[in-house]
Design an enzyme around this catalytic site. Structure first.
Site, PDB file in Angstrom:
ATOM      1  NE  ARG A  91      38.755  35.687  26.145  1.00 50.80           N
ATOM      2  CZ  ARG A  91      37.866  36.140  26.656  1.00 50.80           C
ATOM      3  NH1 ARG A  91      36.778  36.266  26.001  1.00 50.80           N
ATOM      4  NH2 ARG A  91      37.657  36.380  27.939  1.00 50.80           N
ATOM      5  CG  HIS A 107      41.052  40.401  30.120  1.00 56.00           C
ATOM      6  ND1 HIS A 107      39.969  39.593  29.648  1.00 56.00           N
ATOM      7  CD2 HIS A 107      41.407  39.465  31.125  1.00 56.00           C
ATOM      8  CE1 HIS A 107      39.610  38.691  30.447  1.00 56.00           C
ATOM      9  NE2 HIS A 107      40.396  38.467  31.462  1.00 56.00           N
ATOM     10  CG  ASP A 164      40.830  35.451  28.969  1.00 51.21           C
ATOM     11  OD1 ASP A 164      41.063  35.034  28.014  1.00 51.21           O
ATOM     12  OD2 ASP A 164      39.642  35.558  29.459  1.00 51.21           O
ATOM     13  CB  CYS A 183      43.757  37.839  32.985  1.00 49.42           C
ATOM     14  SG  CYS A 183      42.312  36.510  33.624  1.00 49.42           S
ATOM     15  CB  CYS A 208      38.078  39.873  33.661  1.00 49.02           C
ATOM     16  SG  CYS A 208      39.339  38.662  34.716  1.00 49.02           S
TER      17      CYS A 208
HETATM   18 CO    CO Z   1      40.484  37.413  33.050  1.00 49.16          CO
END
Ligand code: CO
Length: 221
Positions: A50, A102, A48, A46, A105
């Protein structure tokens, strides 16, 4: 009086310090990389912020080929991810493709709730379809946090399944090229990766393990 460092300059300064640190630990590191990349892994994760592939797996530049998009998807019609997969498998000859989702998400959450956010709604079509296919099991779960976690897992399983059905992966397998698929999920709260148990190196094995992982996920509540 010196001006306070702006936050973007800070990144460039960090980079100098990092490159210096790497050079001290391994003086030939960058010279070696210049010649050629030969990563063993393709990471599909992803976007993302993080979930940074290299950092959470302790890998250095040159060790993992990375593709990231919202909700770590491999949709059949997506030229971007499929170009990456083809290059990784056929040119770089990676031996492992890791699909890593994750918990928490945002893309999966938007699909779960049917939120309308703009262009990303088109991108998330496959996750909404997955939600609809699993609607009975999801509805039976005790709360929304549980549904969200389970849909994050189901999405990884679905993407491993998609991957196992791609022409590129099938061709690698039928020609005897070593290639393993993996489905993992990362927990932002503790920084730990979890293997969803789909390590496979044939179409039959992938189909079997994806089905088993789905059963396992739907039972886990
Ligand atoms: Co995500």
């Amino acid at each position: 009086m010196s001006k306070p460092q702006d936050i973007v300059t800070k990144l460039l300064n960090n980079n100098r310090a990092w490159a210096e640190e790497v050079r001290i630990a391994d003086p030939d590191f960058f010279e070696r990389l210049k010649a050629q990349q030969s990563p063993e892994f393709l990471w599909i994760g992803c976007s993302d912020s993080r979930v940074p592939a290299n950092q959470i797996t302790g890998l250095m530049p040159g060790e993992v080929f990375v593709h990231r998009n919202v909700a770590n998807l491999v949709p059949g019609e997506d030229m971007n991810s499929h170009s990456v997969i083809q290059y990784a498998v056929e040119a770089l000859k990676v031996q492992h493709i890791i699909v890593c989702g994750h918990y928490g998400c945002g893309g999966v959450k938007a699909a779960l709730h049917g939120d309308r956010l703009g262009l990303v709604d088109y991108w998330l079509t496959g996750v909404r379809e997955l939600r609809d296919r699993e609607s009975e099991a999801l509805a039976a779960m005790p709360d929304d946090a549980m549904r969200h976690d389970r849909l994050c897992e189901l999405n990884v399983i679905e993407q491993v399944r998609n991957l196992s059905n791609t022409l590129v992966v099938r061709r690698a397998w039928s020609s005897g090229q070593p290639l393993e698929l993996h489905g993992w999920i990362y927990r932002v709260e503790d920084g730990l990766l979890h293997d969803l148990g789909m390590r496979s190196n044939s179409a039959e094995q992938a189909a079997k393990l994806c089905a088993a992982a789905r059963e396992q996920t739907l039972k886990a509540h």
